[in-house]
Scaffold this motif. Sequence first.
Motif, short mmCIF file in Angstrom:
data_model
loop_
_atom_site.label_atom_id
_atom_site.label_comp_id
_atom_site.label_asym_id
_atom_site.label_seq_id
_atom_site.Cartn_x
_atom_site.Cartn_y
_atom_site.Cartn_z
N ARG A 1 48.61 20.90 137.70
CA ARG A 1 47.71 21.00 136.55
C ARG A 1 48.47 20.71 135.27
NH1 ARG A 1 44.76 26.56 138.46
NH2 ARG A 1 43.34 25.56 139.94
N SER A 2 49.63 21.34 135.14
CA SER A 2 50.38 21.19 133.90
C SER A 2 50.89 19.75 133.76
CB SER A 2 51.47 22.26 133.90
OG SER A 2 52.67 21.73 133.49
N GLU A 3 51.34 19.18 134.87
CA GLU A 3 51.84 17.79 134.85
C GLU A 3 50.72 16.80 134.50
OE1 GLU A 3 54.47 14.98 134.78
OE2 GLU A 3 55.21 16.94 135.46
N TYR A 4 49.59 16.92 135.19
CA TYR A 4 48.50 15.96 134.96
C TYR A 4 47.80 16.22 133.62
CZ TYR A 4 49.02 14.31 139.81
OH TYR A 4 49.50 13.77 140.98
N ARG A 5 47.80 17.47 133.17
CA ARG A 5 47.25 17.77 131.84
C ARG A 5 48.03 17.00 130.77
NH1 ARG A 5 48.34 22.89 131.50
NH2 ARG A 5 46.38 23.67 132.41
N ALA A 6 49.35 17.03 130.90
CA ALA A 6 50.20 16.32 129.94
C ALA A 6 49.92 14.82 129.98
CB ALA A 6 51.67 16.60 130.24
N ARG A 7 49.65 14.32 131.18
CA ARG A 7 49.36 12.88 131.32
C ARG A 7 48.01 12.54 130.69
NH1 ARG A 7 52.18 11.03 136.99
NH2 ARG A 7 54.08 12.21 136.61
N ARG A 8 47.03 13.39 130.98
CA ARG A 8 45.72 13.18 130.37
C ARG A 8 45.84 13.16 128.84
NH1 ARG A 8 41.72 18.10 129.61
NH2 ARG A 8 43.60 18.64 128.41
N ASP A 9 46.55 14.17 128.32
CA ASP A 9 46.68 14.28 126.87
C ASP A 9 47.40 13.07 126.28
OD1 ASP A 9 45.36 16.66 127.06
OD2 ASP A 9 47.14 17.92 126.87
N ALA A 10 48.44 12.61 126.96
CA ALA A 10 49.20 11.46 126.47
C ALA A 10 48.31 10.21 126.43
CB ALA A 10 50.42 11.21 127.35
N LEU A 11 47.55 10.01 127.50
CA LEU A 11 46.69 8.82 127.54
C LEU A 11 45.59 8.92 126.49
CD1 LEU A 11 45.96 6.10 128.80
CD2 LEU A 11 44.59 7.32 130.52
N ALA A 12 44.98 10.11 126.38
CA ALA A 12 43.89 10.28 125.41
C ALA A 12 44.39 10.04 123.99
CB ALA A 12 43.29 11.67 125.54
N ALA A 13 45.57 10.59 123.67
CA ALA A 13 46.10 10.41 122.31
C ALA A 13 46.39 8.94 122.04
CB ALA A 13 47.37 11.25 122.16
N ALA A 14 46.99 8.26 123.01
CA ALA A 14 47.33 6.85 122.81
C ALA A 14 46.08 5.99 122.72
CB ALA A 14 48.24 6.38 123.94
N LEU A 15 45.04 6.34 123.48
CA LEU A 15 43.79 5.58 123.39
C LEU A 15 43.18 5.74 122.00
CD1 LEU A 15 42.16 6.34 126.88
CD2 LEU A 15 43.09 4.14 126.11
N THR A 16 43.19 6.99 121.51
CA THR A 16 42.66 7.24 120.16
C THR A 16 43.39 6.37 119.14
OG1 THR A 16 42.18 9.50 120.82
CG2 THR A 16 42.24 9.06 118.45
N GLU A 17 44.69 6.23 119.35
CA GLU A 17 45.48 5.43 118.42
C GLU A 17 45.21 3.94 118.56
OE1 GLU A 17 50.23 4.62 117.40
OE2 GLU A 17 49.66 6.26 118.74
N HIS A 18 45.06 3.44 119.79
CA HIS A 18 45.10 2.00 120.00
C HIS A 18 43.76 1.32 120.26
CE1 HIS A 18 49.44 1.96 119.88
NE2 HIS A 18 49.49 2.95 120.78
N LEU A 19 42.74 2.08 120.64
CA LEU A 19 41.47 1.41 120.93
C LEU A 19 40.79 0.97 119.63
CD1 LEU A 19 39.80 3.47 123.82
CD2 LEU A 19 41.04 1.30 123.96
N PRO A 20 40.12 -0.17 119.68
CA PRO A 20 39.47 -0.66 118.47
C PRO A 20 38.21 0.15 118.16
CG PRO A 20 38.98 -2.09 120.32
CD PRO A 20 39.95 -1.07 120.82
N PRO A 21 37.73 0.08 116.93
CA PRO A 21 36.47 0.75 116.58
C PRO A 21 35.36 0.27 117.51
CG PRO A 21 37.49 -0.28 114.63
CD PRO A 21 38.29 -0.71 115.81
N GLY A 22 34.44 1.19 117.78
CA GLY A 22 33.34 0.82 118.68
C GLY A 22 33.62 1.22 120.12
#
Lengths: 384, 384
Positions: free
Chosen positions: B282-303
């Motif tokens: 849980r702790s390992e995959y939680r960190a992965r989820r959070d890392a991907l979500a944060a990076a998507l927020t940063e890099h995905l275009p508007p829309g």
Amino acid sequence: MDGVQNVPRAGIIELVFGEPDPALLPVTEIRRACATALDGGRTAALPYGANEGPPELRRLIAARIAATEDRKVPEGEIAITGGNSLAFDQVLTRFTTPGDTVLVELPTYILALGIVRDHHVDLEAVPVDDDGLDVVVLERILDALALAGRRARLLYTIPTFQNPTGTCLSAARRRRLVELAAAHDLLIVEDDVYRELVYDGVAPPSLWSIAPVATVLRLGSFAKTIAPGLRVGWLNGSATQVEHFAAAGFVDSGGCPSHFSASVVACYLEGGGYPARVERLRSEYRARRDALAAALTEHLPPGSSFVVPGGGFFIWVTLPEGLTASALLPVAERHGVSFVPAAQAMLNGDDGALRLAFSMYPPAQLAEGAKRLGAALGSFSAGR
Amino acid sequence: MDGVQNVPRAGIIELVFGEPDPALLPVTEIRRACATALDGGRTAALPYGANEGPPELRRLIAARIAATEDRKVPEGEIAITGGNSLAFDQVLTRFTTPGDTVLVELPTYILALGIVRDHHVDLEAVPVDDDGLDVVVLERILDALALAGRRARLLYTIPTFQNPTGTCLSAARRRRLVELAAAHDLLIVEDDVYRELVYDGVAPPSLWSIAPVATVLRLGSFAKTIAPGLRVGWLNGSATQVEHFAAAGFVDSGGCPSHFSASVVACYLEGGGYPARVERLRSEYRARRDALAAALTEHLPPGSSFVVPGGGFFIWVTLPEGLTASALLPVAERHGVSFVPAAQAMLNGDDGALRLAFSMYPPAQLAEGAKRLGAALGSFSAGR
């Protein structure tokens, strides 16, 4: 032995189970193979496995086929299965359509009937005699179906050391069977689980090895020669058939259904002890067959008969005229011996024979079982 | 990693595979469990296994359910399976008839579609939104089918951390869904494979645990929490359903399809390390989820948009209006990242979203993958 499928009842010699003697299972060797499969950095045994199974196991099976059947098999013509029962289920799923006609032998492997019945197909039976499946009757059935606008899609057969009769399909019939199948576009499913357990000379060539390409799917298994609980076997067919088989939805999703066990079996085979193990099993089971056959000759009443099988696990005893095996069964169990009555392996109610398995007990107990069966037959006939 | 199903291509961050990171597999622990399962006189792991699976594993699963779901399950309401994919195939074989209607979610687990398609049933889809399966549309479909004289026999659903959308069915909809199922005699097959992998709070109660008896077959699995290659899971249902399931022809013939692996899993669970392992995952995959979500927020275009899932392996990204995921895929792969386009999980051609799995890579690589996806989207939009 909590949790296993077949547990002998106290006081009864169960000549029922067509299963390797637990005392002959290679526990230590499999433990070692597990350690090898999970050694150090090796993790290939634990992720989802390739749909067609571990390539190293496919190569090792190809090598065994080359050594024992003198045939070179490309890796693409081998898919690893979860044992012959799941493989047959998977073949029915992938190669039949509801309403198709599926042919089985009469008598056939009892539990194969349940697998066929899960698939909404029509079941027809082809009789077996001392030379195996009757190809003349088969041709008649195929012609009759064609006349009726129907088609037999698939034939399930155990041509080598058949379950339950122990018979081998003769060489002439093997040739005729694959000719008929090719001519009628009938897919043969050859359950070849007893091939390695040959006690006199060599096993006849598989149907798969003598048939035109794509006529036969051959199911091989380690259930009898290594351990049934591993659920590892293989399918031989054309590359296209193998691909179609391994593209089953549940395999495409979960990978090879026996992936971990198959990786363990690969490590066991790599160890090199398999040919010697098969030799030891042949000698052990040959002694059991001989012990049971000799005791049956001594104890069965006149009018009974049986043919000594050249391999496999079973002796099929034909009872004296008028006796039915299902009626005999409770009497036999009171005498401390059990068997499978013919009716369970038949579709036509015939019940004048019974199947005895000689795989689970050492010679002395088999002889005692035959003695009890003789006594049961005596008391049964006397009481009629 | 020869012989495994999913092999990453060089230079591509494969956010495709919903599979545990091989680096997180318990190789040493499983090696130890194999040694225990085959220790000394223990041979129960190698003969044909009981149809419902090893009793000790059924007891251990009951204990885990009691601890995590606060429900006491009799052993007779648990059958061991060969993993959720084979279990679903087996459910379709045993509980449907050709021509039945089977409902799936839209989008659904891609590879479940192949399993359904192996069974000659009609497929209908029920849409999923941010609260999971739309029960209002479901009721409309059930009524329409009834009016047409047809009946939906079975619904396949992943209500908890769904594949591919990551959504959880809301509490109100869970209640409504089991009511509807009971009223329409619709059998729910609940694929509950992600339950243990919850990253925020606790997982919602399973449909099986809140439904009237015999309404839901719940499929649980060790594929994500121990190792997928073992192919071991379980089915929960009424005692009658469990018995019917485990009486499948191929099981009646070969015994439990994962008998050896299941015996190994039982030994692993007996060792007591499973709850701590689940916590670590849980702790390992939680960190992965959070890392991907944060990076998507940063890099995905508007829309673009996505909902952060509370568990499981997937983030479902809705693309800016007018973009199609299948057309984006080759561009993304040239940028060194891959994903599953919505169209593969849809039956209606919709392709305005994509599935990213965060299970196979550590956080830094997930962040790099999101960056590449952002760059691919930039170049893709610019080129239109």
